[in-house]
Design a protein around this motif. Structure first.
Motif, PDB file in Angstrom:
ATOM      1  N   ALA A  55      22.737  21.346  34.650  1.00  0.00           N
ATOM      2  CA  ALA A  55      22.893  22.773  34.880  1.00  0.00           C
ATOM      3  C   ALA A  55      24.134  23.332  34.213  1.00  0.00           C
ATOM      4  O   ALA A  55      24.249  24.535  34.025  1.00  0.00           O
ATOM      5  N   ALA A  56      25.096  22.448  33.891  1.00  0.00           N
ATOM      6  CA  ALA A  56      26.329  22.919  33.269  1.00  0.00           C
ATOM      7  C   ALA A  56      26.034  23.487  31.889  1.00  0.00           C
ATOM      8  O   ALA A  56      25.164  23.018  31.171  1.00  0.00           O
ATOM      9  N   ARG A 105      25.707  30.854  31.914  1.00  0.00           N
ATOM     10  CA  ARG A 105      24.692  30.115  32.667  1.00  0.00           C
ATOM     11  C   ARG A 105      23.415  30.940  32.789  1.00  0.00           C
ATOM     12  O   ARG A 105      23.419  32.155  32.570  1.00  0.00           O
ATOM     13  N   SER A 106      22.348  30.268  33.176  1.00  0.00           N
ATOM     14  CA  SER A 106      21.046  30.935  33.271  1.00  0.00           C
ATOM     15  C   SER A 106      21.024  32.011  34.354  1.00  0.00           C
ATOM     16  O   SER A 106      20.203  32.935  34.293  1.00  0.00           O
ATOM     17  N   TYR A 130      33.459  29.443  32.205  1.00  0.00           N
ATOM     18  CA  TYR A 130      34.857  29.678  31.866  1.00  0.00           C
ATOM     19  C   TYR A 130      35.241  31.154  31.953  1.00  0.00           C
ATOM     20  O   TYR A 130      36.175  31.598  31.289  1.00  0.00           O
ATOM     21  N   ALA A 131      34.525  31.923  32.753  1.00  0.00           N
ATOM     22  CA  ALA A 131      34.855  33.337  32.952  1.00  0.00           C
ATOM     23  C   ALA A 131      34.387  33.750  34.339  1.00  0.00           C
ATOM     24  O   ALA A 131      33.568  33.070  34.973  1.00  0.00           O
ATOM     25  N   ASP A 158      30.050  33.722  43.845  1.00  0.00           N
ATOM     26  CA  ASP A 158      30.554  32.368  44.064  1.00  0.00           C
ATOM     27  C   ASP A 158      29.397  31.379  44.074  1.00  0.00           C
ATOM     28  O   ASP A 158      28.365  31.611  44.729  1.00  0.00           O
ATOM     29  N   ARG A 159      29.573  30.270  43.383  1.00  0.00           N
ATOM     30  CA  ARG A 159      28.510  29.276  43.279  1.00  0.00           C
ATOM     31  C   ARG A 159      28.214  28.679  44.656  1.00  0.00           C
ATOM     32  O   ARG A 159      29.112  28.320  45.416  1.00  0.00           O
TER      33      ARG A 159
END
Length: 294
Positions: free
Chosen positions: A16-17, A63-64, A70-71, A134-135
């Motif tokens: 996923a990264a 990301r998808s 990084y932001a 937030d993830r």
């Protein structure tokens, strides 16, 4: 079983990264330098800007789900999703959706048409359902009691408790029975992307942003200098670097230092985060110069 589950989870997380195609972006920087060098009055500004903006997205680790590796997002307006509604003298539910938003703005226009004055509307409450950026965050519900009349020309804002990756907002309102229907405008204010200072590609992103600003002013030397710097940051071992751009600085000034000062100058005219990064790079440059033998 638990070991297998952890292994599968680790593989899934790794997949996923975001993968950063560094070599592709470095090649784009080299192409931008060549195009800028060859262009006269026919520089393809729009095309170059699309390339640079795409490369910035890649370096941020897009990301998808629309977030970045990084932001992040900050509470400064980058755009808005706006819808207009005609509110009748009965209880109505007005709904609007948006992505990466942090504020709801409710506005009553002064006029419904060119010459017809708008009418006051009663605002009962607003319900905000959203998933924070937030993830791993779960859906949240925020209910705000308003309980007031909004007159033509007035507005009211409601802030989300957290910046929302996806949001659905419902406003419960009604027009005045004695006056008749009125118009209402709902806007979801979109958050601005900011780049992490600790990103491994922070310098390359800063150079890319400097290229965008230089394109706005047809500053070919700066475009080429930043493209070369971007290439060198991303492909230090990809072979000989492009030839440095000729500068008009005095011969006593090292071209590398001059290029770094240009990058710092561009950062200091950018956002607050970019200004902080520019000051950090300026301090590093000063320390480097102090350490050099005289």
């Amino acid at each position: 079983m638990m070991r297998n589950f952890l292994f599968i989870s680790l593989v899934a997380a790794t997949a996923a990264a975001a993968e950063i195609p560094v070599a592709k972006v470095a090649d784009d920087a080299k192409t931008i330098d060549r195009v800028a060098a060859a262009s006269k009055r026919d520089m393809p500004h729009d095309l170059l800007k699309r390339i640079v903006n795409d490369d910035i997205e890649l370096l941020r680790g897009h990301r998808s789900d629309g977030t970045y590796e990084y932001a992040g997002f900050e509470r400064f307006e980058s755009g808005r999703n706006t819808q207009s509604y005609s509110v009748q003298p009965r209880d109505e539910k007005l709904e609007i959706r948006g992505s990466f938003v942090y504020r709801l703005q409710i506005e009553s226009p002064s006029r419904r048409m060119v010459v017809t004055k708008n009418r006051k509307i009663y605002l009962d409450r607003a319900e905000l359902e959203y998933i924070p950026v937030d993830r791993g965050a779960t859906q949240k519900t925020q209910s705000v009691k308003i309980d007031t009349w909004i007159e033509p020309g007035q507005s009211k804002t409601i802030d989300f408790d957290a910046i929302a990756k996806q949001a659905t907002v419902r406003v419960f309102a009604r027009a005045d029975k004695a006056s008749g229907y009125g118009n209402l405008v709902l806007s979801l204010i979109q958050a601005r992307v900011f780049d992490n200072n600790d990103s491994p590609y922070a310098d390359a992103v800063a150079s890319a942003k400097a290229i965008l600003r230089a394109l706005d002013h047809d500053d070919v030397p700066s475009i080429r200098a930043m493209a070369i710097r971007m290439y060198n940051d991303l492909a230090p071992s990809a072979g000989p670097a492009p030839k440095s751009v000729e500068v008009t600085a005095k011969s006593s000034v090292d071209p590398e230092i001059y290029t770094e000062l240009q990058a710092i100058e561009d950062l200091l005219t950018g956002t607050e985060a970019e200004r902080r990064q520019g000051l950090d790079r300026l301090h590093q440059l000063v320390r480097k110069l102090r350490a050099q033998p005289h």
